[in-house]
Structure formats: structure tokens, C-alpha cells
Design a protein around this motif. Structure first.
Motif, PDB file in Angstrom:
ATOM      1  N   ILE A  65     -22.588 -13.998-109.669  1.00 40.71           N
ATOM      2  CA  ILE A  65     -23.216 -12.824-109.068  1.00 40.71           C
ATOM      3  C   ILE A  65     -22.178 -11.767-108.711  1.00 40.71           C
ATOM      4  N   TRP A  66     -20.954 -12.217-108.408  1.00 42.51           N
ATOM      5  CA  TRP A  66     -19.886 -11.280-108.066  1.00 42.51           C
ATOM      6  C   TRP A  66     -19.391 -10.526-109.299  1.00 42.51           C
ATOM      7  N   LEU A  67     -19.666 -11.065-110.464  1.00 39.40           N
ATOM      8  CA  LEU A  67     -19.199 -10.455-111.714  1.00 39.40           C
ATOM      9  C   LEU A  67     -20.302  -9.679-112.435  1.00 39.40           C
ATOM     10  N   ASN A  68     -21.471  -9.622-111.821  1.00 33.05           N
ATOM     11  CA  ASN A  68     -22.623  -8.957-112.435  1.00 33.05           C
ATOM     12  C   ASN A  68     -22.600  -7.462-112.097  1.00 33.05           C
ATOM     13  N   LEU A  69     -22.653  -6.624-113.123  1.00 34.30           N
ATOM     14  CA  LEU A  69     -22.604  -5.175-112.917  1.00 34.30           C
ATOM     15  C   LEU A  69     -23.748  -4.684-112.043  1.00 34.30           C
ATOM     16  N   ASN A  70     -24.927  -5.303-112.160  1.00 33.05           N
ATOM     17  CA  ASN A  70     -26.079  -4.903-111.355  1.00 33.05           C
ATOM     18  C   ASN A  70     -25.807  -5.052-109.860  1.00 33.05           C
ATOM     19  N   THR A  71     -24.978  -6.025-109.496  1.00 29.26           N
ATOM     20  CA  THR A  71     -24.616  -6.240-108.093  1.00 29.26           C
ATOM     21  C   THR A  71     -23.926  -5.008-107.535  1.00 29.26           C
ATOM     22  N   TYR A  72     -22.995  -4.469-108.286  1.00 32.08           N
ATOM     23  CA  TYR A  72     -22.209  -3.335-107.809  1.00 32.08           C
ATOM     24  C   TYR A  72     -23.006  -2.034-107.851  1.00 32.08           C
ATOM     25  N   ILE A  73     -23.918  -1.916-108.805  1.00 31.66           N
ATOM     26  CA  ILE A  73     -24.780  -0.732-108.834  1.00 31.66           C
ATOM     27  C   ILE A  73     -25.728  -0.760-107.634  1.00 31.66           C
ATOM     28  N   SER A  74     -26.247  -1.928-107.324  1.00 27.27           N
ATOM     29  CA  SER A  74     -27.129  -2.067-106.155  1.00 27.27           C
ATOM     30  C   SER A  74     -26.386  -1.740-104.868  1.00 27.27           C
ATOM     31  N   ALA A  75     -25.167  -2.267-104.740  1.00 30.67           N
ATOM     32  CA  ALA A  75     -24.367  -2.025-103.537  1.00 30.67           C
ATOM     33  C   ALA A  75     -24.004  -0.556-103.406  1.00 30.67           C
ATOM     34  N   ALA A  76     -23.620   0.052-104.514  1.00 32.00           N
ATOM     35  CA  ALA A  76     -23.286   1.479-104.498  1.00 32.00           C
ATOM     36  C   ALA A  76     -24.512   2.314-104.131  1.00 32.00           C
ATOM     37  N   SER A  77     -25.685   1.884-104.583  1.00 28.56           N
ATOM     38  CA  SER A  77     -26.931   2.593-104.265  1.00 28.56           C
ATOM     39  C   SER A  77     -27.228   2.533-102.776  1.00 28.56           C
ATOM     40  N   VAL A  78     -27.018   1.362-102.175  1.00 24.19           N
ATOM     41  CA  VAL A  78     -27.248   1.195-100.732  1.00 24.19           C
ATOM     42  C   VAL A  78     -26.328   2.121 -99.936  1.00 24.19           C
ATOM     43  N   ALA A  79     -25.052   2.127-100.308  1.00 24.10           N
ATOM     44  CA  ALA A  79     -24.087   2.976 -99.607  1.00 24.10           C
ATOM     45  C   ALA A  79     -24.379   4.451 -99.852  1.00 24.10           C
ATOM     46  N   ALA A  80     -24.699   4.794-101.102  1.00 19.28           N
ATOM     47  CA  ALA A  80     -24.957   6.195-101.452  1.00 19.28           C
ATOM     48  C   ALA A  80     -26.173   6.741-100.714  1.00 19.28           C
ATOM     49  N   TYR A  81     -27.187   5.898-100.541  1.00 17.82           N
ATOM     50  CA  TYR A  81     -28.387   6.359 -99.842  1.00 17.82           C
ATOM     51  C   TYR A  81     -28.035   6.867 -98.446  1.00 17.82           C
ATOM     52  N   GLN A  82     -27.210   6.100 -97.718  1.00 18.43           N
ATOM     53  CA  GLN A  82     -26.821   6.507 -96.372  1.00 18.43           C
ATOM     54  C   GLN A  82     -26.140   7.876 -96.401  1.00 18.43           C
ATOM     55  N   LEU A  83     -25.192   8.044 -97.309  1.00 18.18           N
ATOM     56  CA  LEU A  83     -24.431   9.287 -97.378  1.00 18.18           C
ATOM     57  C   LEU A  83     -25.301  10.468 -97.805  1.00 18.18           C
ATOM     58  N   PHE A  84     -26.065  10.291 -98.879  1.00 18.07           N
ATOM     59  CA  PHE A  84     -26.889  11.378 -99.392  1.00 18.07           C
ATOM     60  C   PHE A  84     -27.960  11.800 -98.393  1.00 18.07           C
ATOM     61  N   SER A 170     -31.681  -4.435-107.919  1.00 16.96           N
ATOM     62  CA  SER A 170     -31.878  -5.688-107.190  1.00 16.96           C
ATOM     63  C   SER A 170     -32.954  -6.527-107.864  1.00 16.96           C
ATOM     64  N   LYS A 171     -33.976  -5.840-108.382  1.00 17.96           N
ATOM     65  CA  LYS A 171     -35.039  -6.541-109.108  1.00 17.96           C
ATOM     66  C   LYS A 171     -34.457  -7.282-110.306  1.00 17.96           C
ATOM     67  N   GLN A 172     -33.484  -6.667-110.994  1.00 15.06           N
ATOM     68  CA  GLN A 172     -32.819  -7.325-112.109  1.00 15.06           C
ATOM     69  C   GLN A 172     -32.087  -8.579-111.632  1.00 15.06           C
ATOM     70  N   LEU A 173     -31.410  -8.470-110.494  1.00 20.02           N
ATOM     71  CA  LEU A 173     -30.656  -9.610-109.956  1.00 20.02           C
ATOM     72  C   LEU A 173     -31.580 -10.750-109.537  1.00 20.02           C
ATOM     73  N   LEU A 174     -32.768 -10.380-109.036  1.00 19.02           N
ATOM     74  CA  LEU A 174     -33.707 -11.402-108.556  1.00 19.02           C
ATOM     75  C   LEU A 174     -34.244 -12.276-109.685  1.00 19.02           C
ATOM     76  N   ASP A 175     -34.042 -11.843-110.928  1.00 15.69           N
ATOM     77  CA  ASP A 175     -34.443 -12.674-112.059  1.00 15.69           C
ATOM     78  C   ASP A 175     -33.557 -13.908-112.177  1.00 15.69           C
ATOM     79  N   LYS A 176     -32.353 -13.848-111.585  1.00 19.20           N
ATOM     80  CA  LYS A 176     -31.383 -14.933-111.738  1.00 19.20           C
ATOM     81  C   LYS A 176     -30.937 -15.552-110.418  1.00 19.20           C
ATOM     82  N   TYR A 177     -31.020 -14.773-109.329  1.00 17.68           N
ATOM     83  CA  TYR A 177     -30.477 -15.248-108.056  1.00 17.68           C
ATOM     84  C   TYR A 177     -31.530 -15.178-106.949  1.00 17.68           C
TER      85      TYR A 177
END
Length: 289
Positions: A65-84, A170-177
Motif C-alpha cells: 500500500i505504501w508503494l501504490n500511486l493511488n495512496t499518494y494521490i489520495s493523500a495529496a488530495s486530502v492535504a490539497a483540499y485543506q489548502l485550497f 480511495s475507492k481504487q485502494l478499497l478494492d485491495k485494502y
């Protein structure tokens, strides 16, 4: 409806109700607590809590999960939402920023749903979403004309896209984790991304018991618990539907403002609340066989 879909809908609604307590909690924050510092502390506390929970339950297994690109896009989205979102509010005001961010999120979610090959939005979703968005506009504006700032509106649209992005990836990640694995890892990374803000803004408001109480509520309930519930619900329903259901948030915030903060709502705002709930009912009811 799919089997047990009503349960997943309730989970999304429960998470959205907890998000709706954010504004009331911020009202009780000590003087000097800026919106961005509150957002950074909220994510730091919530991210830490979710990480500890995920690790203690053994939800995070291996490095995948730490190596999955979707993880980092989801995390960046969470952080970006706060800033934007907070940047949009500063430029265009709370009402306009909230209307655009919240109103655009379901639209972006529908687009992501189509692009990513998820279950495509149907006519019922379109009707329910339009009704709820109109309700949100009436609720937040009270029928008054708003002044738009172009850069502020664009930032609010970016916030809506970021929120929908978190949901989609996150929906993509939930298919596996598992839900705990996804929320734990995503929010841990998101908190790290926003951590520099903790060294930029004045955090003296955390030195009081009141400030700590606000931070714990926002981090543990309005973030950790809320996102676990929402993400768990997301695992069982289409992402565009989950984002539309999350429009419960502004309605909850307004009701808390009325009953706890003794705020007054205009008749137009009450009509808006009714439309929001009408939209939620439309999207939640089972189709006739």
C-alpha cells in the motif's frame, strides 16, 4: 439497491454528520486560531490517530500500500483540499467558497466515476444531485446575492476536485485494502504533507484546555472517526453517490448553528435544508421492482 447498500449509505451519512460539526467546533476555538492552523492541527491529530488505529489492528500489512500511486494521490488530495478551501474562503468569503467547493464536488465525482470506469451516474443521481446542490446554495446564501472573486472561485473549484479526488482514488485502494489500512496510511502521509504549516502559523491557541479540546474534537471525531465511517461506506456504494450523500455536511452545520449557537436562518435557508434532504432521499430510496 444492492444488498446491504442501505448500511453503507448510513455510514457515509454518519461520517458527513461528523464533518458538519467542524464549523461549530471552530466557533469555540480560542482567539488567534487561524483557519489554516486549525486545518493543519486537525489533520495532524486525525492522521496520527488513524495511523495508530491501523497499526494496532494490524490493518497495514507489508509495503504494497505504501508503494501504490493511488495512496499518494489520495493523500495529496486530502492535504490539497485543506489548502485550497481555506485559501478560497479568504479570497471570496465563506459563503461563496463553501457553495462552490461543496457544490462542485459531486460533479467532479461523477466525472471521475466515468473516467475511471466505475459505475456510471444514472438519471436518479443527476436529479438528486441537482436538487441537493440547489438546496446547498439556498441554505448557505440565504437567498442573498454573492460577489464572486475569480481566483477565489477557481480555488474553491480546486477544493471540490481535491475532495472528489480523495474519494475516487480511495475507492481504487478499497478494492485491495481494508478501510483502516486506507485511512491510516493516506492520512499519515497527508498529515506529513501539511506538517510544515505547524511551524509557520501561531499555535499558541493550543496552550489552553479549550484549544486542546477543539483540536481533539476536530482530529478524533470530525476527521478520524468521520473518515473511517465515510470510507467504509464508500467501499459499498459508487463514489459519485457517496459524494452527493456527503452534502449532509452543510445541512448538519446549519442545524447545529441554530440549536447550539442560536443562529438565525432565513426562510430561504430552511427551504435549502429541505431540498438537501429531498435530494438525499431521492438518491437513497430503493427503485421500484
Amino acid at each position: 439497491m444492492k444488498k446491504n447498500e442501505a448500511f453503507y449509505i448510513l455510514m457515509v451519512l454518519a461520517g458527513s454528520v461528523l464533518w458538519g460539526t467542524t464549523g461549530t467546533a471552530q466557533h469555540f476555538a480560542p482567539a488567534g486560531a487561524s483557519p489554516l492552523s486549525i486545518g493543519a492541527v486537525r489533520l495532524a491529530v486525525g492522521g496520527t490517530a488513524l495511523t495508530i488505529l491501523a497499526l494496532s489492528k494490524g490493518a497495514v500489512k507489508g509495503k504494497e500500500i505504501w508503494l501504490n500511486l493511488n495512496t499518494y494521490i489520495s493523500a495529496a488530495s486530502v492535504a490539497a483540499y485543506q489548502l485550497f478551501f481555506f485559501a478560497a474562503v479568504l479570497k471570496t468569503g465563506v459563503a461563496m467558497g463553501t457553495v462552490v467547493a461543496i457544490g462542485s464536488a459531486p460533479v467532479f465525482a461523477g466525472i471521475f466515476s466515468i473516467i475511471m470506469g466505475r459505475e456510471k451516474p444514472d438519471t436518479k443521481w443527476v436529479v438528486a444531485t441537482l436538487v441537493s446542490i440547489i438546496g446547498c446554495i439556498l441554505l448557505i446564501t440565504g437567498g442573498q446575492e454573492l460577489t464572486a472573486n475569480v481566483s477565489g472561485v477557481l480555488l474553491a473549484l480546486a477544493a471540490g476536485a481535491a475532495y472528489a479526488g480523495y474519494t475516487a482514488f480511495s475507492k481504487q485502494l478499497l478494492d485491495k485494502y481494508s478501510t483502516l489500512a486506507v485511512t491510516g496510511v493516506v492520512f499519515f502521509i497527508g498529515a506529513i504533507l501539511l506538517s510544515p504549516l505547524l511551524f509557520v502559523f501561531d499555535l499558541n491557541w493550543l496552550r489552553s484546555a479549550q484549544g486542546i479540546g477543539v483540536a481533539l474534537h476536530l482530529g478524533l471525531l470530525a476527521t478520524a472517526m468521520a473518515y473511517v465511517l465515510f470510507t467504509y461506506g464508500l467501499s459499498g456504494i459508487p463514489l459519485h453517490k457517496a459524494v452527493t450523500l456527503s452534502l449532509t455536511e452543510p445541512a448538519t452545520a446549519s442545524m447545529l448553528g441554530v440549536f447550539l449557537l442560536k443562529e438565525q436562518l432565513s426562510p430561504v435557508s430552511w427551504i435549502g435544508i429541505a431540498l438537501v434532504f429531498a435530494g438525499l432521499i431521492i438518491i437513497s430510496v430503493k427503485k421500484a421492482e
